[in-house]
Write an enzyme that holds these catalytic residues in place. Structure first.
Site, PDB file in Angstrom:
ATOM      1  N   GLU A 498     -68.140  39.987 114.970  1.00  0.00           N
ATOM      2  CA  GLU A 498     -68.134  39.209 116.219  1.00  0.00           C
ATOM      3  C   GLU A 498     -68.606  37.771 115.980  1.00  0.00           C
ATOM      4  OE1 GLU A 498     -69.131  40.875 119.875  1.00  0.00           O
ATOM      5  OE2 GLU A 498     -68.293  42.828 119.426  1.00  0.00           O
TER       6      GLU A 498
HETATM    7  C1  LIG Z   1     -67.655  46.531 109.650  1.00  0.00           C
HETATM    8  C2  LIG Z   1     -66.742  45.526 110.236  1.00  0.00           C
HETATM    9  C3  LIG Z   1     -66.104  45.789 111.435  1.00  0.00           C
HETATM   10  C4  LIG Z   1     -65.173  44.882 111.961  1.00  0.00           C
HETATM   11  N1  LIG Z   1     -64.463  45.214 113.082  1.00  0.00           N
HETATM   12  C5  LIG Z   1     -63.434  44.407 113.457  1.00  0.00           C
HETATM   13  C6  LIG Z   1     -62.529  44.813 114.489  1.00  0.00           C
HETATM   14  O1  LIG Z   1     -62.663  45.877 115.081  1.00  0.00           O
HETATM   15  N2  LIG Z   1     -61.505  43.989 114.810  1.00  0.00           N
HETATM   16  C7  LIG Z   1     -61.305  42.792 114.186  1.00  0.00           C
HETATM   17  O2  LIG Z   1     -60.364  42.093 114.504  1.00  0.00           O
HETATM   18  N3  LIG Z   1     -62.169  42.374 113.207  1.00  0.00           N
HETATM   19  C8  LIG Z   1     -63.196  43.148 112.821  1.00  0.00           C
HETATM   20  N4  LIG Z   1     -64.048  42.747 111.806  1.00  0.00           N
HETATM   21  C9  LIG Z   1     -63.836  41.457 111.193  1.00  0.00           C
HETATM   22  C10 LIG Z   1     -64.961  40.452 111.417  1.00  0.00           C
HETATM   23  O3  LIG Z   1     -64.855  39.907 112.695  1.00  0.00           O
HETATM   24  C11 LIG Z   1     -64.825  39.415 110.290  1.00  0.00           C
HETATM   25  O4  LIG Z   1     -65.364  40.027 109.146  1.00  0.00           O
HETATM   26  C12 LIG Z   1     -65.500  38.134 110.582  1.00  0.00           C
HETATM   27  O5  LIG Z   1     -64.750  37.441 111.534  1.00  0.00           O
HETATM   28  C13 LIG Z   1     -65.675  37.258 109.358  1.00  0.00           C
HETATM   29  O6  LIG Z   1     -64.509  37.160 108.590  1.00  0.00           O
HETATM   30  P1  LIG Z   1     -64.600  37.385 107.006  1.00  0.00           P
HETATM   31  O7  LIG Z   1     -65.410  38.598 106.766  1.00  0.00           O
HETATM   32  O8  LIG Z   1     -63.237  37.340 106.468  1.00  0.00           O
HETATM   33  O9  LIG Z   1     -65.459  36.147 106.466  1.00  0.00           O
HETATM   34  P2  LIG Z   1     -64.890  34.750 106.003  1.00  0.00           P
HETATM   35  O10 LIG Z   1     -64.045  34.157 107.069  1.00  0.00           O
HETATM   36  O11 LIG Z   1     -64.332  34.884 104.640  1.00  0.00           O
HETATM   37  O12 LIG Z   1     -66.223  33.883 105.950  1.00  0.00           O
HETATM   38  C14 LIG Z   1     -67.110  33.904 104.824  1.00  0.00           C
HETATM   39  C15 LIG Z   1     -68.352  33.089 105.153  1.00  0.00           C
HETATM   40  O13 LIG Z   1     -67.996  31.739 105.416  1.00  0.00           O
HETATM   41  C16 LIG Z   1     -68.505  31.335 106.661  1.00  0.00           C
HETATM   42  N5  LIG Z   1     -67.549  30.409 107.256  1.00  0.00           N
HETATM   43  C17 LIG Z   1     -66.208  30.559 107.392  1.00  0.00           C
HETATM   44  N6  LIG Z   1     -65.681  29.469 107.972  1.00  0.00           N
HETATM   45  C18 LIG Z   1     -66.704  28.624 108.215  1.00  0.00           C
HETATM   46  C19 LIG Z   1     -66.815  27.320 108.790  1.00  0.00           C
HETATM   47  N7  LIG Z   1     -65.765  26.663 109.282  1.00  0.00           N
HETATM   48  N8  LIG Z   1     -68.022  26.765 108.859  1.00  0.00           N
HETATM   49  C20 LIG Z   1     -69.105  27.407 108.405  1.00  0.00           C
HETATM   50  N9  LIG Z   1     -69.071  28.627 107.841  1.00  0.00           N
HETATM   51  C21 LIG Z   1     -67.896  29.220 107.751  1.00  0.00           C
HETATM   52  C22 LIG Z   1     -68.655  32.610 107.479  1.00  0.00           C
HETATM   53  O14 LIG Z   1     -69.678  32.450 108.451  1.00  0.00           O
HETATM   54  C23 LIG Z   1     -69.066  33.596 106.400  1.00  0.00           C
HETATM   55  O15 LIG Z   1     -70.444  33.523 106.195  1.00  0.00           O
HETATM   56  C24 LIG Z   1     -64.968  43.640 111.297  1.00  0.00           C
HETATM   57  C25 LIG Z   1     -65.663  43.353 110.118  1.00  0.00           C
HETATM   58  C26 LIG Z   1     -66.522  44.280 109.577  1.00  0.00           C
HETATM   59  C27 LIG Z   1     -67.193  43.954 108.285  1.00  0.00           C
END
Ligand SMILES: Cc1cc2nc3c(=O)[nH]c(=O)nc-3n(C[C@H](O)[C@H](O)[C@H](O)COP(=O)(O)OP(=O)(O)OC[C@H]3O[C@@H](n4cnc5c(N)ncnc54)[C@H](O)[C@@H]3O)c2cc1C
Length: 842
Positions: A498
């Site tokens: 989220e």
């Molecule tokens: C257990 C679990 C359940 C989930 N459930 C759902 C679900 O039901 N439906 C769904 O759609 N998604 C779901 N997600 C997805 C979740 O919302 C994403 O993991 C989240 O949005 C972050 O994306 P990412 O993990 O690819 O991180 P990335 O986008 O790869 O980010 C990596 C890091 O970079 C930082 N970052 C990225 N861009 C920026 C920026 N512009 N400025 C500063 N920092 C930045 C992030 O904060 C993070 O720390 C789930 C994830 C998990 C792990």
């Protein structure tokens, strides 16, 4: 002297925010008086004239002002302020502004904090919490479902469905519970204290997903069909936004739907050919109804003239041919259902678009509107639950665990950790309740939901870390006896989902808040965005001078309040918190002033200045949490026993706000402004904010160690099993027995210490498994009476039992490992299929 009189009058009028005719008249009188007292001298004449001209300019609109001053200023300002992308503009329009707007104004109106009536649970909601929720908690054994079943047991799934846990927020008319947001938060929080996997399973269908989207945007036919089925658990929903290439940057989803005709239930209808590849999707492996966010394209112009229609939310039944879901991710070993889903050119009719064809391209707004609700509830509730569980167990364990002949809770080092644990949990709970009450009053607080999610999950991480330090080896060794490791393990999940915390803190909270919650900035940007030049000039003229006056006023207030320790502020009286209201007013003014300076000096570069944005977010977070704690105490009628926790929380928040603003000023991107800003926000001789002192810290630590109503208040809502064979129940049982035998155990310990001094070897008697000998020795030596034998023996047995950890024979460890070794590994969507599609597109 005369000039001073004129300046002082202007400053007082500005500080008080006085405007209009009365203010102009007062200023004119002061200017004339000063001029006369000065013997009609040049300096007072110039100063009075300049002040009057400035006042006239700011308060008197007119064609000449527009032409001579506003138009050139507008030209200059246009280049300075941030510009907004379509997505950002939509984000800024979504949600409402509540208390955070007061903090951004620099002049919080305390009536808006203390005035609204408290939200209470209804009798039905309370009965549901005491009944089905407690029963579900009793059915859950987190060790067993994690390491043995790797799923919730079938009776648990059944119970969740039958008792309406999937329809907590679906209105009654569709067969749901129609509970308040406060009740929803309590339920999720309580479940999370028993099992994160069960809590997440319940959380997701009630949060952002098909249910909520259908409730707000669905067509009547969609509501009638799906909502009763979702409420009764006949349909299990999931919602898939995230894809491998689009995580935080959700706007970049490559998943698409192409408008076309296709076959649906034997007829040719208009619809979408959908291709998606999503991952991390909670409940996807078991979902029967897959909600998808996709981008819709209309290359053949079947519905309009545009090729690109935009982000859209659709519902895809799992049983359609070509829909893939089933493989599971294992998020930090929690076993809630989570996994990938993918499909290629799956046809769905327009009736499967949430809201129907009319809502094509509206997906982003829909998601943002609903996000502020779920994000305020699920993870903030889960985080508070983790804090409460850690307080319940760690406070008890610290009391029962003895080293060096005394309870470790008596050591100051341990108290430092317990203090943070108790204080953070109190803050998390206050902020959670403060925000869900806003939802129950009909607000959709976008910025608070983001900051609450970020801060509560961050405080949970800190709280659990402190708890782990106190419980030490007993917390590290996993097994059915461990009462903390599962919560510890799940922390990164809450940090990530989220809105990952780094992004939320350093981009979203201040980036959105500075514009959305600012009293004038949205109107300034809208004016600059106005396509008609004359209308743009008029709109800009109408708001710009008010913005300037507001900035000057906040600067003056920030300086004066910092210098005088906030004595000029007029806080509510009677609750003993006047000094804290004063500091809050001071920091709110400084924060508002620095916000304006940041927007003007950094403007469109703000997105790249994430360290500054993050520090400003921290300041806002501290002001928000301090407000929430005041409100929490006020709602309960200011119970005296909580005063140490309130004082600790407010001092921590004020010290945090002070540190965040100081760091923002010291590192301000425009180096030339650093010194003047430091002088204005932290003038020489200003009052510094120190955090809680040791005396207060010790009282707060004791709040979760001492048995009583304060410990009960902090841990309220945490499931507390009474079974001594349960991981948590064992600690609580030992704590209860230890408390009951406190006096006799103290006498025995004291006698042992004396024995030790006389060099009689009593060490062997201290060993837990020789407790019968120890009690016999104590009775023989008249240290305890015969009547105390049984209770003492029972307590010592429980105290020994509570420090024991699990040990598995090597075969047992191999059994546990079998789960992961024996299973086929699937890497999201199979790579071969992925390659095939790339070739086809190429
Ligand atoms: C257990 C679990 C359940 C989930 N459930 C759902 C679900 O039901 N439906 C769904 O759609 N998604 C779901 N997600 C997805 C979740 O919302 C994403 O993991 C989240 O949005 C972050 O994306 P990412 O993990 O690819 O991180 P990335 O986008 O790869 O980010 C990596 C890091 O970079 C930082 N970052 C990225 N861009 C920026 C920026 N512009 N400025 C500063 N920092 C930045 C992030 O904060 C993070 O720390 C789930 C994830 C998990 C792990």
């Amino acid at each position: 002297m005369s000039v001073l009189l004129q300046l002082l009058t202007a400053a007082i009028l500005l500080y008080r925010g006085s405007g209009g005719g009365t203010a102009r008249a007062a200023l004119a009188v002061a200017a004339a008086l000063g001029f006369a007292l000065d013997g009609f001298g040049f300096a007072s004449g110039l100063c009075g004239g300049a002040l009057l001209a400035l006042a006239w300019l700011v308060t008197t609109p007119g064609a000449r002002r527009q032409q001579w001053l506003t138009a050139p200023l507008m030209q200059r300002i246009r280049g300075l302020l941030p510009t907004l992308s379509d997505t950002e503009a939509q984000a800024l329009k979504s949600g409402t502004v509540g208390w955070e707007g007061e903090l951004f104004s620099g002049r919080p109106d305390w009536d808006r904090l203390l005035g609204p009536a408290a939200v209470r649970l209804s009798a039905e909601e309370q009965a549901f919490i005491d009944g089905p929720v407690a029963k579900l908690c009793r059915m859950l054994n987190d060790w067993q479902l994690t390491y043995e079943d790797q799923d919730l047991p079938a009776p648990v799934w059944q119970f969740i469905r039958e008792h309406g846990f999937f329809g907590l927020v679906i209105p009654r008319e569709y067969g749901g519970k129609g509970f308040s947001h406060t009740a929803h938060s309590e339920i999720v929080m309580q479940l999370s204290t028993r099992s994160v996997s069960a809590a997440v399973t319940v959380m997701v269908p009630n949060s952002l997903g098909p249910g909520e989207l259908l409730h707000h945007y669905g067509t009547d036919a969609q509501k009638q069909h799906y909502l009763p089925r979702l409420a009764g658990g006949e349909e299990i929903p999931c919602f898939a936004l995230t894809s491998p290439v689009a995580g935080s940057d959700a706007g970049a989803i490559p998943d698409r739907g192409v408008v076309c005709h296709g076959q649906w239930q034997g007829e040719e209808v208009l619809g979408l050919k959908v291709t998606w590849n999503k991952r991390y999707i909670t409940l996807a492996p078991v979902a029967t109804l897959i909600g998808l966010a996709i981008k819709v394209y209309d290359p053949d112009h079947l519905i309009g003239t545009q090729d690109i229609v935009g982000v859209t939310c659709v519902l895809v039944p799992r049983d359609l041919p070509g829909v893939n879901a089933g493989p599971r991710h294992l998020p930090m070993n929690t076993v809630f259902m989570n996994g990938p889903t993918w499909g290629t050119d799956v046809f769905i009719p327009m009736a499967q678009v949430i809201g129907g064809q009319a809502m094509l391209g509206q997906g982003w707004t829909m998601l943002l509107e609903c996000l502020s609700i779920g994000r305020s509830i699920s993870l903030p509730g889960l985080a508070t639950g983790a804090g409460k569980l850690a307080c319940l167990t760690t406070g008890a364990y610290a009391y029962t665990r003895e080293q060096f002949g005394r309870s470790i809770s008596q050591f100051e080092g341990v108290q430092e950790a317990l203090e943070q644990l108790a204080g953070y949990t109190y803050q998390m709970n206050a902020a959670r309740l403060f925000t869900v009450a806003m939802l129950d009053r009909g607000e959709h607080p976008a910025v608070p939901s983001a900051l609450l999610k970020y801060r509560n999950t961050d405080l949970m991480r800190r709280a659990i870390n402190h708890a782990m330090d106190v419980v030490a080896g007993r917390g590290v060794i996993t097994g059915p006896r461990n009462f903390l490791a599962r919560a510890y393990q799940a922390v990164p999940i809450a940090i990530t989902v989220e809105g990952a915390n780094i992004l939320t803190r350093s981009l979203m909270v201040f980036g959105q808040g500075a514009i959305r919650c600012h009293p004038y900035m949205t109107r300034v940007l809208e004016a600059l965005d106005e396509p008609d030049p004359q209308a743009a000039l008029q709109r800009f003229d109408a708001v710009f001078y008010a913005l300037v006056a507001n900035t000057l006023r906040n600067q003056l207030r920030a300086f004066a309040l910092a210098y005088l320790g906030g004595v000029l502020a007029s806080p509510p009286r009677g609750d003993g918190l006047e000094p804290h209201y004063r500091q809050l007013s001071r920091f709110s003014a400084a924060f508002a002033f620095l916000t304006d300076v940041t927007l003007l000096a950094v403007g469109g570069g703000l997105k790249a200045r994430q360290r500054l944005s993050g520090r400003m977010a921290d300041c806002l977070v501290h002001l928000y949490y301090a407000s929430a704690v005041i409100r929490h105490w006020h709602e309960q009628g200011y119970p005296q026993e909580q005063s140490a926790l309130v004082e600790w929380s407010l001092r921590s928040s004020m010290a945090g706000a002070d540190a965040a603003l100081r760091a923002a000023v010291d590192n301000f991107p425009v180096a030339l402004l650093r010194r003047p800003l430091r002088w204005l926000v932290f003038p020489p001789g200003h009052t510094r904010c120190n955090g809680p002192d040791d005396r207060l810290g010790a009282q707060v630590a004791a709040a979760i160690v001492e048995d009583g109503s304060l410990r009960d208040h902090i841990t309220a809502g945490c499931f507390a099993p009474d079974d001594p064979e349960d991981a948590v129940g064992r600690v609580l049982n030992a704590y209860r027995l230890a408390r009951q035998t406190e006096a006799s155990r103290a006498r025995v310990n004291e006698a042992l210490r004396r024995q030790d001094e006389d060099r009689v070897d009593a060490v062997a008697l201290l060993l837990g498994h020789q407790r019968a000998e120890l009690v016999a020795w104590a009775i023989d030596n008249g240290i305890v009476s015969e009547d105390e034998r049984e209770p003492l023996l029972e307590a010592l047995t429980a105290l020994y039992d509570v420090i024991r950890v699990d040990a598995f024979d090597p075969e047992g460890i191999r059994e546990l490992a079998k789960g992961s070794r024996g299973r086929r590994r699937v890497v999201e969507r199979p790579a071969r299929e992925e390659l095939e599609q790339v070739r086809n597109v190429g």
